[in-house]
Design a protein around this motif. Structure first.
Motif, PDB file in Angstrom:
ATOM      1  N   GLU A   1      -4.163   9.281   4.377  1.00 34.09           N
ATOM      2  CA  GLU A   1      -3.454   7.964   3.846  1.00 34.09           C
ATOM      3  C   GLU A   1      -2.140   8.004   4.442  1.00 34.09           C
ATOM      4  O   GLU A   1      -1.824   6.746   4.948  1.00 34.09           O
ATOM      5  CB  GLU A   1      -3.371   7.991   2.405  1.00 34.09           C
TER       6      GLU A   1
ATOM      7  N   GLU B   1      17.233  13.418   0.070  1.00 33.12           N
ATOM      8  CA  GLU B   1      16.239  14.412   0.802  1.00 33.12           C
ATOM      9  C   GLU B   1      16.068  13.881   2.083  1.00 33.12           C
ATOM     10  O   GLU B   1      15.355  14.664   3.070  1.00 33.12           O
ATOM     11  CB  GLU B   1      14.771  14.148   0.076  1.00 33.12           C
ATOM     12  N   GLY B   2      16.922  12.814   2.437  1.00 32.70           N
ATOM     13  CA  GLY B   2      17.094  12.670   3.964  1.00 32.70           C
ATOM     14  C   GLY B   2      15.618  11.788   4.447  1.00 32.70           C
ATOM     15  O   GLY B   2      15.785  11.517   5.653  1.00 32.70           O
ATOM     16  N   SER B   3      15.032  11.186   3.645  1.00 32.34           N
ATOM     17  CA  SER B   3      13.909  10.289   4.200  1.00 32.34           C
ATOM     18  C   SER B   3      14.439   8.837   4.211  1.00 32.34           C
ATOM     19  O   SER B   3      13.435   7.988   4.592  1.00 32.34           O
ATOM     20  CB  SER B   3      12.742  10.395   3.228  1.00 32.34           C
TER      21      SER B   3
ATOM     22  N   TYR C   1      10.133   7.015  14.908  1.00 28.70           N
ATOM     23  CA  TYR C   1      11.305   8.009  14.390  1.00 28.70           C
ATOM     24  C   TYR C   1      10.679   9.226  13.547  1.00 28.70           C
ATOM     25  O   TYR C   1      10.313   8.777  12.428  1.00 28.70           O
ATOM     26  CB  TYR C   1      12.544   7.234  14.093  1.00 28.70           C
TER      27      TYR C   1
ATOM     28  N   SER D   1       2.793  12.179  -2.966  1.00 27.04           N
ATOM     29  CA  SER D   1       1.671  11.533  -3.331  1.00 27.04           C
ATOM     30  C   SER D   1       0.933  11.013  -2.496  1.00 27.04           C
ATOM     31  O   SER D   1      -0.111  10.244  -2.643  1.00 27.04           O
ATOM     32  CB  SER D   1       2.300  10.756  -4.544  1.00 27.04           C
ATOM     33  N   PHE D   2       0.736  11.202  -1.271  1.00 27.85           N
ATOM     34  CA  PHE D   2      -0.091  10.737  -0.208  1.00 27.85           C
ATOM     35  C   PHE D   2      -1.047  11.600   0.364  1.00 27.85           C
ATOM     36  O   PHE D   2      -0.641  12.817   0.454  1.00 27.85           O
ATOM     37  CB  PHE D   2       0.719  10.264   1.126  1.00 27.85           C
TER      38      PHE D   2
ATOM     39  N   ARG E   1       2.143   6.459  -6.881  1.00 24.77           N
ATOM     40  CA  ARG E   1       0.523   6.705  -7.766  1.00 24.77           C
ATOM     41  C   ARG E   1       0.662   7.353  -8.919  1.00 24.77           C
ATOM     42  O   ARG E   1       0.107   7.142  -9.981  1.00 24.77           O
ATOM     43  CB  ARG E   1      -0.570   6.937  -6.845  1.00 24.77           C
ATOM     44  N   LEU E   2       1.646   8.444  -9.003  1.00 21.08           N
ATOM     45  CA  LEU E   2       1.519   9.436  -9.976  1.00 21.08           C
ATOM     46  C   LEU E   2       2.474   8.932 -11.085  1.00 21.08           C
ATOM     47  O   LEU E   2       2.376   9.271 -12.143  1.00 21.08           O
ATOM     48  CB  LEU E   2       2.082  10.843  -9.333  1.00 21.08           C
TER      49      LEU E   2
ATOM     50  N   SER F   1      13.654   2.870   9.100  1.00 18.17           N
ATOM     51  CA  SER F   1      13.331   2.612  10.604  1.00 18.17           C
ATOM     52  C   SER F   1      12.150   1.978  10.699  1.00 18.17           C
ATOM     53  O   SER F   1      11.412   1.769  11.840  1.00 18.17           O
ATOM     54  CB  SER F   1      13.246   3.993  11.188  1.00 18.17           C
TER      55      SER F   1
ATOM     56  N   ILE G   1      -1.317   4.603   6.471  1.00 17.70           N
ATOM     57  CA  ILE G   1      -0.451   3.769   6.075  1.00 17.70           C
ATOM     58  C   ILE G   1       0.664   3.376   7.123  1.00 17.70           C
ATOM     59  O   ILE G   1       1.141   2.476   7.556  1.00 17.70           O
ATOM     60  CB  ILE G   1      -0.021   3.912   4.624  1.00 17.70           C
TER      61      ILE G   1
ATOM     62  N   PRO H   1      12.523  11.891  11.458  1.00 18.79           N
ATOM     63  CA  PRO H   1      13.824  12.395  11.154  1.00 18.79           C
ATOM     64  C   PRO H   1      13.659  13.854  10.959  1.00 18.79           C
ATOM     65  O   PRO H   1      12.362  14.312  10.657  1.00 18.79           O
ATOM     66  CB  PRO H   1      14.057  11.802   9.890  1.00 18.79           C
TER      67      PRO H   1
ATOM     68  N   SER I   1       3.749   9.212  15.560  1.00 16.74           N
ATOM     69  CA  SER I   1       2.898   8.985  16.724  1.00 16.74           C
ATOM     70  C   SER I   1       1.733   8.246  16.581  1.00 16.74           C
ATOM     71  O   SER I   1       0.918   8.084  17.685  1.00 16.74           O
ATOM     72  CB  SER I   1       2.852  10.462  17.624  1.00 16.74           C
TER      73      SER I   1
ATOM     74  N   ARG J   1       0.866  -1.264  -0.023  1.00 17.27           N
ATOM     75  CA  ARG J   1      -0.051   0.024  -0.030  1.00 17.27           C
ATOM     76  C   ARG J   1       0.970   1.196  -0.047  1.00 17.27           C
ATOM     77  O   ARG J   1       0.584   2.279  -0.766  1.00 17.27           O
ATOM     78  CB  ARG J   1      -0.856  -0.118   1.198  1.00 17.27           C
TER      79      ARG J   1
ATOM     80  N   MET K   1       2.399  10.798  11.585  1.00 18.70           N
ATOM     81  CA  MET K   1       2.894   9.323  11.099  1.00 18.70           C
ATOM     82  C   MET K   1       3.804   8.699  12.123  1.00 18.70           C
ATOM     83  O   MET K   1       3.824   7.350  12.160  1.00 18.70           O
ATOM     84  CB  MET K   1       3.565   9.522   9.876  1.00 18.70           C
TER      85      MET K   1
ATOM     86  N   THR L   1       1.054   3.899  -3.146  1.00 21.12           N
ATOM     87  CA  THR L   1       0.575   5.320  -2.930  1.00 21.12           C
ATOM     88  C   THR L   1       1.912   6.215  -3.293  1.00 21.12           C
ATOM     89  O   THR L   1       1.693   7.283  -3.880  1.00 21.12           O
ATOM     90  CB  THR L   1       0.019   5.414  -1.477  1.00 21.12           C
ATOM     91  N   ARG L   2       2.888   5.917  -2.817  1.00 19.88           N
ATOM     92  CA  ARG L   2       4.170   6.434  -2.967  1.00 19.88           C
ATOM     93  C   ARG L   2       4.258   6.894  -4.671  1.00 19.88           C
ATOM     94  O   ARG L   2       4.649   7.762  -4.953  1.00 19.88           O
ATOM     95  CB  ARG L   2       5.392   6.059  -2.365  1.00 19.88           C
TER      96      ARG L   2
ATOM     97  N   ALA M   1      14.528  15.585   8.331  1.00 21.31           N
ATOM     98  CA  ALA M   1      14.098  15.854   7.209  1.00 21.31           C
ATOM     99  C   ALA M   1      12.714  15.670   6.841  1.00 21.31           C
ATOM    100  O   ALA M   1      12.028  14.970   7.625  1.00 21.31           O
ATOM    101  CB  ALA M   1      14.971  14.879   5.872  1.00 21.31           C
ATOM    102  N   GLN M   2      12.033  16.171   5.719  1.00 27.63           N
ATOM    103  CA  GLN M   2      10.590  16.051   5.798  1.00 27.63           C
ATOM    104  C   GLN M   2      10.339  14.590   5.054  1.00 27.63           C
ATOM    105  O   GLN M   2      11.020  14.012   4.537  1.00 27.63           O
ATOM    106  CB  GLN M   2       9.997  16.935   4.643  1.00 27.63           C
ATOM    107  N   MET M   3       9.017  14.222   5.408  1.00 26.13           N
ATOM    108  CA  MET M   3       8.754  12.853   4.833  1.00 26.13           C
ATOM    109  C   MET M   3       8.389  12.671   3.710  1.00 26.13           C
ATOM    110  O   MET M   3       8.098  13.751   3.163  1.00 26.13           O
ATOM    111  CB  MET M   3       7.363  12.591   5.927  1.00 26.13           C
ATOM    112  N   PRO M   4       8.453  11.533   2.932  1.00 20.34           N
ATOM    113  CA  PRO M   4       8.248  11.338   1.515  1.00 20.34           C
ATOM    114  C   PRO M   4       7.173  11.281   1.106  1.00 20.34           C
ATOM    115  O   PRO M   4       6.474  10.262   0.741  1.00 20.34           O
ATOM    116  CB  PRO M   4       9.225  10.140   1.088  1.00 20.34           C
ATOM    117  N   ILE M   5       5.885  12.160   1.371  1.00 20.44           N
ATOM    118  CA  ILE M   5       4.783  12.013   1.059  1.00 20.44           C
ATOM    119  C   ILE M   5       3.944  12.683   0.173  1.00 20.44           C
ATOM    120  O   ILE M   5       2.849  13.167   0.279  1.00 20.44           O
ATOM    121  CB  ILE M   5       3.994  12.329   2.344  1.00 20.44           C
TER     122      ILE M   5
END
Lengths: 262, 312
Positions: B99, A99-101, B84, B94-95, A36-37, A107, B103, B86, B153, A29, B151, A33-34, B88-92
């Protein structure tokens, strides 16, 4: 009881099949979703690449022998199968590192094998349109006489898994994003231009042909061609052997990298 | 009742024989319900510590445990127990907001209905309702940060690690964020807050540690760390642009300078002399304004690390 109180109840150490399946489902999922584009576009591009490769190269010849069309079509199938796993996947990993993610992704409490399995499923879905496109165009345009046999199933699966595992291995073991980008560029170059995937190995200089006996790309072409055609491939057993060895080696690297801590 | 105390004991991390130790014998404990701040300048070893907790780095020496569980021996379990956020910003991109949180909760092991309930609770508590179905790519940095916090917590486990959670977040929502961090604590989770924003940490954490050059150099409540500075006042002078740092009278202790901002400390009995000095600087056109106030954690931080925090 509020939702937050529920959420901090941690059961004992999770393991086993149910935990694995939950992780697999969640990661599938997450990945869908990540991307999807990106995925629909990728699938579309794959279809055009598959069909375009067959059609485009055909333009070089006034009259294309059906045998060449068979080579081109099966080569396009291989390229559809490995592009995402071997090239796009590693580029996405490099982007996450940049990008640091990346640290957040690794994790997450999901078994590595479960997230890899989810990635593999996604790869097969994206590869499918390219495969169909290449085969259909070859039949329509050049009357290519395919003899599809059941071995196409293990052949495509092995090729797909080999691409995904090799991509995973270098994407996660090379920490420098620029380097990963570079490797993926070199792979595109080698696969498209200098690998006997879409043409017979005899067309290459001897030394390069010999080198390809030990590289995986030609053998990807061989096993897929063996499943799609009749009489074009000999010694397919050797190809399965080399390709399996590469897949196994890449899997070992992936396991070591997953367990490794700096 | 399980013992869920998070313990770091004599943790040492070396990146090679020639490099200085990134973590040097760090020992600390966080009890369930406690919000614990980890402060230190860049390169102090904060990230190295966090990465060892979640199993991305292997300690050279020492142990990390939550209750009876050894996180170093079983990094997979560490990831189940700790969540955790981080820096840096989350890779979201397209979420949709909902969601992303759902997820993440599912990946962290929560069941469908529970995670949905918790997601709604967080969206409401952080006032994210108007973006519930907005794609991450269209969110501002601050809102994205809050989604990242949600995301992390939504299904937190026993230790939540937050690396600069309030970056880019507006003051109003910052308060909501802190309230939510408190609620995590009340529900029994330990919170490890990594930051170099000393003033914010002072207001928000129960206890804190200051680390510098890999070593834990001070630990305690914010008041206990400030105790050494009792009887002192902080004299801050905003120098005129282009002004060199002026010579300081003997009773003024220089602490640091950030841009035009000169930070110093004086004892309470010197307060009127300090004001007179600052007013003289203004009269001479060397300074534009000054402020005299109680010492803050910042002063202890400067004294201990020799660094001035960026948010001064």
């Amino acid at each position: 009881m509020t939702a937050v109180a529920d959420s901090v109840r941690v059961p004992a150490r999770q393991r086993g099949a149910a935990f694995w399946l939950h992780g697999f489902g969640s990661m599938l999922r997450w990945e869908m979703t990540r991307l999807r584009l990106l995925l629909p576009i990728t699938a579309l591009v794959q279809t055009f690449t598959g069909a375009g490769l067959v059609l485009g190269i055909g333009l070089f010849f006034e009259e294309m022998a059906p045998r060449i069309a068979l080579y081109l079509a099966s080569g396009a199938v291989v390229i559809s199968l490995v592009t995402v796993g071997l090239v796009m996947g590693p580029q996405l990993v490099a982007q996450q590192r940049q990008e640091g993610s990346y640290d957040f992704i690794v994790s997450m409490p999901v078994p590595r094998s479960a997230s890899l399995a989810a990635w593999l499923v996604l790869n097969s879905v994206v590869a499918l349109p390219g495969i169909v496109g290449a085969v259909l165009v070859a039949i329509w345009r050049y009357d290519a006489a395919f003899h599809v046999s059941i071995v196409i199933v293990p052949a495509t699966l092995l090729t797909l898994v080999a691409g995904v595992m090799m991509g995973h291995a270098y994407a996660h073991s090379v920490p420098e994003p620029l380097m990963v980008g570079l490797i993926s560029q070199v792979l595109i170059f080698v696969i498209f231009g200098f690998s006997p995937i879409s043409y017979p190995v005899e067309n290459l200089p001897d030394w390069l042909g010999t080198l390809h006996r030990y590289l995986p790309f030609m053998h990807m072409g061989n096993v897929v061609r063996d499943g799609l055609t009749d009489g074009l491939v000999s010694d397919v057993g050797f190809s399965y052997g080399v390709l399996s060895a590469w897949t196994l080696a890449a899997t070992l690297v992936a396991v070591v990298v997953a367990k490794r801590r700096g | 009742m399980d013992d869920w105390v998070f313990r770091v004991d004599e943790l040492t991390k070396s990146y090679g024989d020639d490099a200085p130790l990134a973590n040097d014998g760090i020992t600390l404990q966080i009890r369930p319900g406690e919000v614990y701040g980890l402060l230190g300048p860049n390169g102090a070893g904060k990230s190295t510590l966090v990465k060892q907790v979640i199993g991305l780095l292997e300690p050279t020496k020492g142990s990390i445990t939550i209750g009876p569980y050894d996180l170093v021996a079983d990094p997979d379990h560490a990831r189940q127990l700790c969540s955790y956020l981080p820096q840096a910003q989350m890779p979201i991109a397209s979420f949709k907001v909902r969601e992303a949180i759902e997820i993440a909760g599912s990946i962290r092991g929560g069941g469908g209905a529970d995670v949905k309930r918790r997601t709604n609770e967080l969206i409401e508590a952080l006032d994210l309702g108007e973006w519930r179905d907005t794609l991450g790519a269209k969110l501002s940095g601050g809102v994205k940060r809050l989604v990242g916090f949600a995301m992390t917590s939504v299904w937190p486990g026993k230790l939540v690690i937050l690396d600069e959670p309030t970056n880019d977040v507006d003051p109003l929502r910052r308060r909501m964020l802190w309230a939510e961090i408190r609620r995590l604590g009340e529900a029994g989770t330990a919170v490890l807050l990594v930051t170099h924003n000393v003033l914010e940490a002072e207001k928000s954490v129960d206890r804190l540690a200051i680390i510098n050059e890999g070593r834990l150099i001070a630990e305690g409540t914010s008041s206990s760390l400030k105790a050494t500075d009792s009887g002192s006042l902080r004299l801050q002078v905003m120098l005129a642009p282009g002004t060199e740092t002026p010579a300081l009278p003997e009773f003024v202790r220089f602490e640091g300078r950030v841009g035009h901002n000169l930070v110093s400390a004086i004892t309470e009995s010197d307060a009127s002399a300090g004001i007179a000095w600052a007013q003289r600087l203004m009269a001479e056109g060397l300074a534009e304004e000054y402020a005299l106030g109680a010492t803050t954690l910042e002063d202890a931080y400067i004294r201990l690390t020799g660094h001035v925090s960026e948010e001064l």
